[in-house]
Design a protein around this motif. Structure first.
Motif, PDB file in Angstrom:
ATOM      1  N   ASN A 245       0.805  -1.217   0.000  1.00 27.59           N
ATOM      2  CA  ASN A 245       0.000   0.000   0.000  1.00 27.59           C
ATOM      3  C   ASN A 245       0.841   1.271   0.000  1.00 27.59           C
ATOM      4  N   ALA A 246       2.147   1.137   0.023  1.00 27.55           N
ATOM      5  CA  ALA A 246       3.026   2.299   0.143  1.00 27.55           C
ATOM      6  C   ALA A 246       2.752   3.340  -0.927  1.00 27.55           C
ATOM      7  N   ARG A 247       2.539   2.922  -2.144  1.00 29.06           N
ATOM      8  CA  ARG A 247       2.288   3.865  -3.227  1.00 29.06           C
ATOM      9  C   ARG A 247       1.004   4.654  -2.998  1.00 29.06           C
ATOM     10  N   ASN A 248      -0.017   3.977  -2.472  1.00 30.98           N
ATOM     11  CA  ASN A 248      -1.294   4.648  -2.207  1.00 30.98           C
ATOM     12  C   ASN A 248      -1.206   5.644  -1.062  1.00 30.98           C
ATOM     13  N   ASN A 249      -0.235   5.459  -0.173  1.00 29.82           N
ATOM     14  CA  ASN A 249      -0.106   6.309   1.006  1.00 29.82           C
ATOM     15  C   ASN A 249       0.812   7.501   0.772  1.00 29.82           C
ATOM     16  N   ARG A 250       1.385   7.598  -0.408  1.00 31.51           N
ATOM     17  CA  ARG A 250       2.252   8.730  -0.737  1.00 31.51           C
ATOM     18  C   ARG A 250       1.442   9.831  -1.407  1.00 31.51           C
ATOM     19  N   SER A 251       1.923  11.047  -1.272  1.00 30.48           N
ATOM     20  CA  SER A 251       1.255  12.192  -1.880  1.00 30.48           C
ATOM     21  C   SER A 251       1.362  12.100  -3.397  1.00 30.48           C
ATOM     22  N   PRO A 252       0.245  12.155  -4.098  1.00 28.29           N
ATOM     23  CA  PRO A 252       0.282  12.021  -5.558  1.00 28.29           C
ATOM     24  C   PRO A 252       0.977  13.195  -6.245  1.00 28.29           C
ATOM     25  N   THR A 253       1.066  14.329  -5.550  1.00 30.78           N
ATOM     26  CA  THR A 253       1.693  15.503  -6.154  1.00 30.78           C
ATOM     27  C   THR A 253       3.094  15.754  -5.625  1.00 30.78           C
ATOM     28  N   GLY A 254       3.624  14.825  -4.818  1.00 25.83           N
ATOM     29  CA  GLY A 254       4.950  15.024  -4.231  1.00 25.83           C
ATOM     30  C   GLY A 254       4.868  16.005  -3.082  1.00 25.83           C
ATOM     31  N   GLY A 255       5.982  16.615  -2.784  1.00 29.20           N
ATOM     32  CA  GLY A 255       6.020  17.560  -1.672  1.00 29.20           C
ATOM     33  C   GLY A 255       7.453  17.813  -1.279  1.00 29.20           C
ATOM     34  N   PRO A 256       7.683  18.187  -0.032  1.00 27.25           N
ATOM     35  CA  PRO A 256       9.042  18.527   0.396  1.00 27.25           C
ATOM     36  C   PRO A 256      10.041  17.370   0.276  1.00 27.25           C
ATOM     37  N   TYR A 257       9.543  16.144   0.251  1.00 25.52           N
ATOM     38  CA  TYR A 257      10.430  14.981   0.146  1.00 25.52           C
ATOM     39  C   TYR A 257      10.263  14.283  -1.196  1.00 25.52           C
ATOM     40  N   GLY A 258       9.786  15.005  -2.185  1.00 23.09           N
ATOM     41  CA  GLY A 258       9.620  14.443  -3.524  1.00 23.09           C
ATOM     42  C   GLY A 258       8.646  13.285  -3.521  1.00 23.09           C
ATOM     43  N   ASP A 259       9.005  12.214  -4.231  1.00 25.15           N
ATOM     44  CA  ASP A 259       8.137  11.039  -4.326  1.00 25.15           C
ATOM     45  C   ASP A 259       7.945  10.326  -2.993  1.00 25.15           C
ATOM     46  N   SER A 260       8.804  10.616  -2.013  1.00 23.38           N
ATOM     47  CA  SER A 260       8.711   9.955  -0.705  1.00 23.38           C
ATOM     48  C   SER A 260       7.826  10.708   0.275  1.00 23.38           C
ATOM     49  N   THR A 261       7.184  11.779  -0.163  1.00 25.03           N
ATOM     50  CA  THR A 261       6.300  12.553   0.702  1.00 25.03           C
ATOM     51  C   THR A 261       5.016  11.765   0.959  1.00 25.03           C
ATOM     52  N   CYS A 262       4.664  11.634   2.228  1.00 24.84           N
ATOM     53  CA  CYS A 262       3.447  10.904   2.609  1.00 24.84           C
ATOM     54  C   CYS A 262       2.223  11.806   2.462  1.00 24.84           C
ATOM     55  N   ARG A 263       1.080  11.165   2.223  1.00 25.52           N
ATOM     56  CA  ARG A 263      -0.202  11.882   2.232  1.00 25.52           C
ATOM     57  C   ARG A 263      -0.432  12.450   3.627  1.00 25.52           C
ATOM     58  N   ASP A 264      -1.318  13.434   3.717  1.00 24.86           N
ATOM     59  CA  ASP A 264      -1.694  13.978   5.024  1.00 24.86           C
ATOM     60  C   ASP A 264      -2.202  12.852   5.921  1.00 24.86           C
ATOM     61  N   GLY A 265      -1.737  12.846   7.159  1.00 26.25           N
ATOM     62  CA  GLY A 265      -2.158  11.835   8.126  1.00 26.25           C
ATOM     63  C   GLY A 265      -1.267  10.605   8.153  1.00 26.25           C
ATOM     64  N   TYR A 266      -0.283  10.532   7.238  1.00 23.52           N
ATOM     65  CA  TYR A 266       0.627   9.397   7.192  1.00 23.52           C
ATOM     66  C   TYR A 266       2.047   9.863   7.502  1.00 23.52           C
TER      67      TYR A 266
END
Length: 69
Positions: free
Chosen positions: A15-36
């Motif tokens: 599920n790791a891919r589903n729990n990451r922010s689809p738009t990236g963020g401060p940690y690029g592709d490793s940025t977690c969605r809000d709440g994760y």
């Protein structure tokens, strides 16, 4: 690690891919969605899980280290 724990870790990894922010963020592709948060079960572990799951992984790792006498 018990078979149940291993199965849970495999599910988290799947599920790791589903729990990451689809738009990236401060940690690029490793940025977690809000709440994760990163699981941090080992150095450079960037699987995104809930804070409860991260705390559970920390406790399991601590218990395993304690039981390796």
């Amino acid at each position: 690690m018990s078979p149940a724990d291993y199965g849970e870790v495999q599910a988290q990894n799947a599920n790791a891919r589903n729990n990451r922010s689809p738009t990236g963020g401060p940690y690029g592709d490793s940025t977690c969605r809000d709440g994760y948060v990163w699981r941090e079960a080992f150095e450079s572990d960037l699987v995104c899980v809930t804070p409860f799951e991260r705390d559970k992984a920390r406790k399991q790792n601590a218990d395993n280290a304690y039981n390796r006498i």
